[in-house]
Design a protein around this motif. Structure first.
Motif, PDB file in Angstrom:
ATOM      1  N   MET A  38       0.739  -1.260   0.036  1.00 19.19           N
ATOM      2  CA  MET A  38       0.029  -0.043  -0.085  1.00 19.19           C
ATOM      3  C   MET A  38       0.861   1.202  -0.012  1.00 19.19           C
ATOM      4  O   MET A  38       0.525   2.364  -0.382  1.00 19.19           O
ATOM      5  CB  MET A  38      -0.839  -0.012   1.330  1.00 19.19           C
ATOM      6  N   GLY A  39       1.965   1.002   0.496  1.00 19.87           N
ATOM      7  CA  GLY A  39       3.110   2.380   0.748  1.00 19.87           C
ATOM      8  C   GLY A  39       3.336   2.746  -0.688  1.00 19.87           C
ATOM      9  O   GLY A  39       3.530   3.803  -1.029  1.00 19.87           O
ATOM     10  N   ALA A  40       3.220   1.701  -1.870  1.00 22.21           N
ATOM     11  CA  ALA A  40       3.568   2.141  -3.165  1.00 22.21           C
ATOM     12  C   ALA A  40       2.478   2.936  -3.659  1.00 22.21           C
ATOM     13  O   ALA A  40       2.718   3.901  -4.770  1.00 22.21           O
ATOM     14  CB  ALA A  40       3.839   1.093  -3.892  1.00 22.21           C
ATOM     15  N   LEU A  41       1.257   3.098  -3.096  1.00 22.52           N
ATOM     16  CA  LEU A  41       0.324   3.978  -3.626  1.00 22.52           C
ATOM     17  C   LEU A  41       0.174   5.276  -3.006  1.00 22.52           C
ATOM     18  O   LEU A  41      -0.450   6.154  -3.541  1.00 22.52           O
ATOM     19  CB  LEU A  41      -1.053   2.986  -3.338  1.00 22.52           C
ATOM     20  N   TYR A  42       0.867   5.656  -2.027  1.00 19.24           N
ATOM     21  CA  TYR A  42       1.086   6.734  -1.398  1.00 19.24           C
ATOM     22  C   TYR A  42       1.668   7.680  -2.287  1.00 19.24           C
ATOM     23  O   TYR A  42       2.851   7.721  -3.099  1.00 19.24           O
ATOM     24  CB  TYR A  42       1.682   6.747  -0.197  1.00 19.24           C
ATOM     25  N   TRP A  43       1.082   9.103  -2.568  1.00 22.56           N
ATOM     26  CA  TRP A  43       1.515  10.066  -3.407  1.00 22.56           C
ATOM     27  C   TRP A  43       1.747  11.367  -2.339  1.00 22.56           C
ATOM     28  O   TRP A  43       0.971  11.649  -1.657  1.00 22.56           O
ATOM     29  CB  TRP A  43       0.503  10.608  -4.369  1.00 22.56           C
ATOM     30  N   ALA A  44       3.090  11.651  -2.265  1.00 27.38           N
ATOM     31  CA  ALA A  44       3.403  12.671  -1.439  1.00 27.38           C
ATOM     32  C   ALA A  44       2.711  14.012  -1.924  1.00 27.38           C
ATOM     33  O   ALA A  44       2.501  14.237  -2.989  1.00 27.38           O
ATOM     34  CB  ALA A  44       4.887  12.877  -1.528  1.00 27.38           C
ATOM     35  N   GLY A  45       2.333  14.820  -0.860  1.00 29.89           N
ATOM     36  CA  GLY A  45       1.696  16.150  -0.909  1.00 29.89           C
ATOM     37  C   GLY A  45       1.514  16.636   0.150  1.00 29.89           C
ATOM     38  O   GLY A  45       1.728  16.274   1.276  1.00 29.89           O
ATOM     39  N   ASP A  46       0.784  17.983   0.090  1.00 32.97           N
ATOM     40  CA  ASP A  46       0.601  18.767   1.274  1.00 32.97           C
ATOM     41  C   ASP A  46      -0.914  19.381   1.333  1.00 32.97           C
ATOM     42  O   ASP A  46      -1.247  20.339   1.979  1.00 32.97           O
ATOM     43  CB  ASP A  46       1.502  19.712   1.251  1.00 32.97           C
ATOM     44  N   LEU A  99      -2.716  -5.752   4.620  1.00 36.40           N
ATOM     45  CA  LEU A  99      -2.671  -6.409   3.374  1.00 36.40           C
ATOM     46  C   LEU A  99      -3.904  -6.585   2.496  1.00 36.40           C
ATOM     47  O   LEU A  99      -3.720  -6.672   1.257  1.00 36.40           O
ATOM     48  CB  LEU A  99      -1.955  -7.752   3.774  1.00 36.40           C
ATOM     49  N   ALA A 100      -4.865  -6.997   3.425  1.00 38.29           N
ATOM     50  CA  ALA A 100      -6.268  -7.326   2.651  1.00 38.29           C
ATOM     51  C   ALA A 100      -6.671  -5.934   1.856  1.00 38.29           C
ATOM     52  O   ALA A 100      -7.232  -6.121   0.711  1.00 38.29           O
ATOM     53  CB  ALA A 100      -7.257  -7.817   3.598  1.00 38.29           C
ATOM     54  N   ALA A 101      -6.609  -4.864   2.536  1.00 38.04           N
ATOM     55  CA  ALA A 101      -6.932  -3.515   2.125  1.00 38.04           C
ATOM     56  C   ALA A 101      -6.187  -3.215   0.912  1.00 38.04           C
ATOM     57  O   ALA A 101      -6.563  -2.520  -0.155  1.00 38.04           O
ATOM     58  CB  ALA A 101      -6.964  -2.537   2.992  1.00 38.04           C
ATOM     59  N   SER A 102      -4.891  -3.878   1.048  1.00 38.86           N
ATOM     60  CA  SER A 102      -4.200  -3.094  -0.256  1.00 38.86           C
ATOM     61  C   SER A 102      -4.136  -4.249  -1.368  1.00 38.86           C
ATOM     62  O   SER A 102      -3.511  -3.734  -2.274  1.00 38.86           O
ATOM     63  CB  SER A 102      -2.688  -2.928   0.008  1.00 38.86           C
ATOM     64  N   ALA A 103      -4.807  -5.283  -1.124  1.00 45.55           N
ATOM     65  CA  ALA A 103      -4.758  -6.426  -2.238  1.00 45.55           C
ATOM     66  C   ALA A 103      -5.312  -5.897  -3.983  1.00 45.55           C
ATOM     67  O   ALA A 103      -4.647  -6.134  -4.799  1.00 45.55           O
ATOM     68  CB  ALA A 103      -5.627  -7.578  -1.733  1.00 45.55           C
TER      69      ALA A 103
END
Length: 197
Positions: free
Chosen positions: A1-9, A140-144
């Motif tokens: 799921m971390g790979a889905l994170y987009w840095a922003g403010d 893990l389930a949420a990011s599947a």
């Protein structure tokens, strides 16, 4: 799921993970138990969240397009048994919740979500439940589904780069999709083993 994170403010990036999880839970319950028009409000909320976070309409459209097969399956499964209004309402509920889940993944670091889930599940410790492991299982389930979608998008793009399109592209993308999925599963398994999970 971390790979889905987009840095922003944006405002959603600054919101605590716990507040976002509670909001998502409330929206999911509302989508499941409220009249069909609530799905329209949730879709508007998802669109507003994408815009407020700086992702834009293109990101929202891409996310909506990526679940077209889920939408098609939902519609086809209901059409023989439900009227058109009911089919649209149920499909709208599913789409709105998926888009809101995407928004949560885009604006929240996986470590923050895991920390929040572990803390929230702490009340289960006296019952012998390991809240850290349960929180990781939920993550893990949420990011599947999002990870499966992103993996297929990569496979499809690779096939498109070779000049294939239409049905041939769908079939050709299946093999690299399966290979990448198995590779990610192996990597995840090794990471969990290394951490004693």
């Amino acid at each position: 799921m971390g790979a889905l994170y987009w840095a922003g403010d944006g405002p959603l990036h600054r919101l605590p993970a716990g507040a976002k999880l509670l909001a998502l839970l409330a929206c999911s319950v509302a989508a499941a138990t409220s009249p069909g028009w609530v799905a329209i409000l949730l879709l508007v909320a998802a669109a507003a969240g994408h815009l407020a976070s700086g992702f834009g309409i293109a990101s929202l459209a891409r996310d909506a397009w990526s679940i077209r097969w889920l939408v098609a399956f939902t519609v086809l499964a209901q059409a023989p048994f439900q009227g058109p209004a009911r089919v649209v309402a149920v499909t709208g509920r599913i789409v709105s919740v998926v888009l809101l889940c995407d928004l949560l993944a885009y604006t929240t670091r996986a470590t923050d979500l895991l920390r929040t889930l572990t803390s929230a599940l702490g009340f289960l410790r006296p019952l012998g439940v390991d809240s850290a492991r349960l929180g990781l299982l939920i993550m893990l389930a949420a990011s599947a589904i999002p990870l499966a979608r992103s993996t297929y998008a990569q496979a499809r793009d690779a096939v498109a780069a070779r000049g294939l399109s239409g049905t041939r592209a769908l079939v050709a993308a299946a093999v690299p999709y399966l290979v990448m999925s198995v590779k990610r599963a192996d990597e995840l398994s090794e990471a969990l083993d290394a951490r004693g999970v």
